[in-house]
Design an enzyme around this catalytic site. Structure first.
Site, short mmCIF file in Angstrom:
data_model
loop_
_atom_site.label_atom_id
_atom_site.label_comp_id
_atom_site.label_asym_id
_atom_site.label_seq_id
_atom_site.Cartn_x
_atom_site.Cartn_y
_atom_site.Cartn_z
N GLN A 81 -4.95 -1.47 9.72
CA GLN A 81 -4.74 -2.77 9.10
C GLN A 81 -5.34 -3.87 9.99
O GLN A 81 -5.00 -3.99 11.16
CB GLN A 81 -3.25 -3.02 8.87
CG GLN A 81 -2.94 -4.32 8.15
CD GLN A 81 -3.51 -4.35 6.75
OE1 GLN A 81 -3.37 -3.41 5.98
NE2 GLN A 81 -4.16 -5.45 6.39
N ASP B 245 -11.55 2.58 4.15
CA ASP B 245 -11.76 1.14 4.14
C ASP B 245 -13.25 0.79 4.08
O ASP B 245 -13.61 -0.35 3.79
CB ASP B 245 -11.14 0.49 5.37
CG ASP B 245 -9.92 -0.35 5.03
OD1 ASP B 245 -9.77 -0.71 3.84
OD2 ASP B 245 -9.13 -0.66 5.93
N LYS C 113 0.83 -1.21 0.00
CA LYS C 113 0.00 0.00 0.00
C LYS C 113 0.86 1.26 0.00
O LYS C 113 0.57 2.22 -0.73
CB LYS C 113 -0.94 -0.02 1.22
CG LYS C 113 -2.06 -1.03 1.10
CD LYS C 113 -2.77 -1.29 2.42
CE LYS C 113 -3.81 -2.39 2.26
NZ LYS C 113 -4.44 -2.81 3.51
#
Length: 358
Positions: A162, A185, A118
């Site tokens: 994460q 997200d 990422k």
């Protein structure tokens, strides 16, 4: 006939006063039998016993490969190239670029791989990235403090925690701390709820689900009216993917660790999306000939020849699927790069909202 039915109903029903007395004196009476939903949320643990797991050797695909390989890596590169062009124009016109903040807790190898990729993709697209790394045993307060700082930072337009987090941490509490406007997200309950409801538009669509649908659409796969099976119901992948497939008018079945005869159900599907992280779970005989297979699952196995000492394999027995499916994603190189591309796309969209750029 209607009158006779009503008379019979009156005879079979207790009088109002008798019914009230029954309620008063029956201390065991329950208004409803369904328990709180959270009490039903035990983890999905995929075990050989729960699946009647097939331990037969993996069969090599036929010499004549029938399935097309859906190259998520090349598709994601095209998308990121387009994002980079938009970021460049933004920088030239207003002197600003999108910013993404990442919080990584612990030393999970797959999580470290995802975060590395990422950050690298951000650099390629010209997106500013910040990362906070915290130890496995860190407190919730440490994470919440980092989130608060990113929420208040005007140069940060997207925040990513994460997942999964270490088990001692309250994942729900932490994710709820992420500002809705920066929840790239798409895990905020408002985002997920709007995704589930017809006529509603989430602020952000969860990246993995968005990436799966983008792969299908760009590969020319028809979704409307097709039977789809989603294996796994996690908040990260399975649940949002099933919701998004429904929004695209597929008929969706969801399989989990307690599902009976998962192979038989999967074999009816035109589209199979699997996201549980169980290596080679989906064998060739699970698949309907000509099905399209999207493999979200990742599982690290030791490999001294690899750069980091391990490599990733998916939920699908790739060699067998090639001989049955019409199209299949590889692991790695399928859904993973697309998830990252969608993350950058969401971050760009967030910055464009802030700066009022169309």
């Amino acid at each position: 006939m209607t009158v006779m039915w009503q008379k019979g109903l009156k005879k079979s029903m207790p009088s109002t006063s008798r019914a009230v007395n029954t309620l008063k004196h029956n201390h065991c009476y329950q208004i409803r039998k369904s328990p709180p939903l959270v009490s039903l949320d035990f983890p999905d643990i995929w075990t050989p016993n729960s699946l009647d797991y097939d331990h037969s050797p993996i069969q090599k695909g036929s010499n004549e490969q029938t399935a097309a390989v859906i190259d998520g890596k090349s598709i994601s590169e095209e998308i990121i190239s387009g994002i980079a062009s938009e970021v460049s124009r933004m920088k030239e016109s207003i002197g600003k670029v999108p910013g993404l903040a990442v919080i990584l807790v612990g030393q999970r190898r797959d999580s470290q791989t995802y975060v590395r990729n990422k950050i690298k993709a951000c650099e390629e697209a010209g997106i500013k990235s910040l990362m906070t790394e915290l130890p496995e045993d860190c407190t919730e307060d440490k994470i919440l403090s980092a989130l608060s700082s990113f929420n208040e930072n005007p140069s940060i337009h997207g925040i990513l925690v994460q997942l999964p987090l270490p088990k001692h941490l309250d994942e729900e509490k932490i994710l709820n701390m992420v500002s809705l406007e920066k929840d790239v997200d798409g895990f905020n309950p408002l985002n997920m709820g709007n995704l589930a409801m017809r006529g509603r538009e989430p602020v952000f669509i969860p990246c993995t689900a968005k990436g799966c649908i983008e792969l299908l659409l760009r590969s020319g796969v028809e979704i409307m009216g097709k039977k789809a099976v989603v294996i796994g119901r996690s908040n990260i992948a399975g649940l949002p993917t099933s919701l998004l497939l429904q929004r695209h008018h597929a008929t969706v079945s969801i399989l989990h660790a307690l599902s009976k005869n998962p192979d038989q159900i999967t074999r009816q599907a035109d589209i199979v999306v699997t996201a549980v992280g169980v290596p080679n779970l989906v064998r060739g005989h699970w698949l309907k000939p000509g099905a399209v297979v999207i493999d979200v699952g990742t599982y690290p196995i030791e490999d001294p020849s690899s750069e980091f000492g391990y490599r990733l394999i998916g939920d699908v027995c790739y060699e067998e699927a090639l001989g049955v499916a019409s199209a299949v994603t590889p692991v790695p190189g399928g859904v993973g790069p697309m998830t990252i591309a969608m993350l950058l796309s969401n971050t760009l969209d967030s910055a464009k909202r802030v700066y009022d750029i169309t």
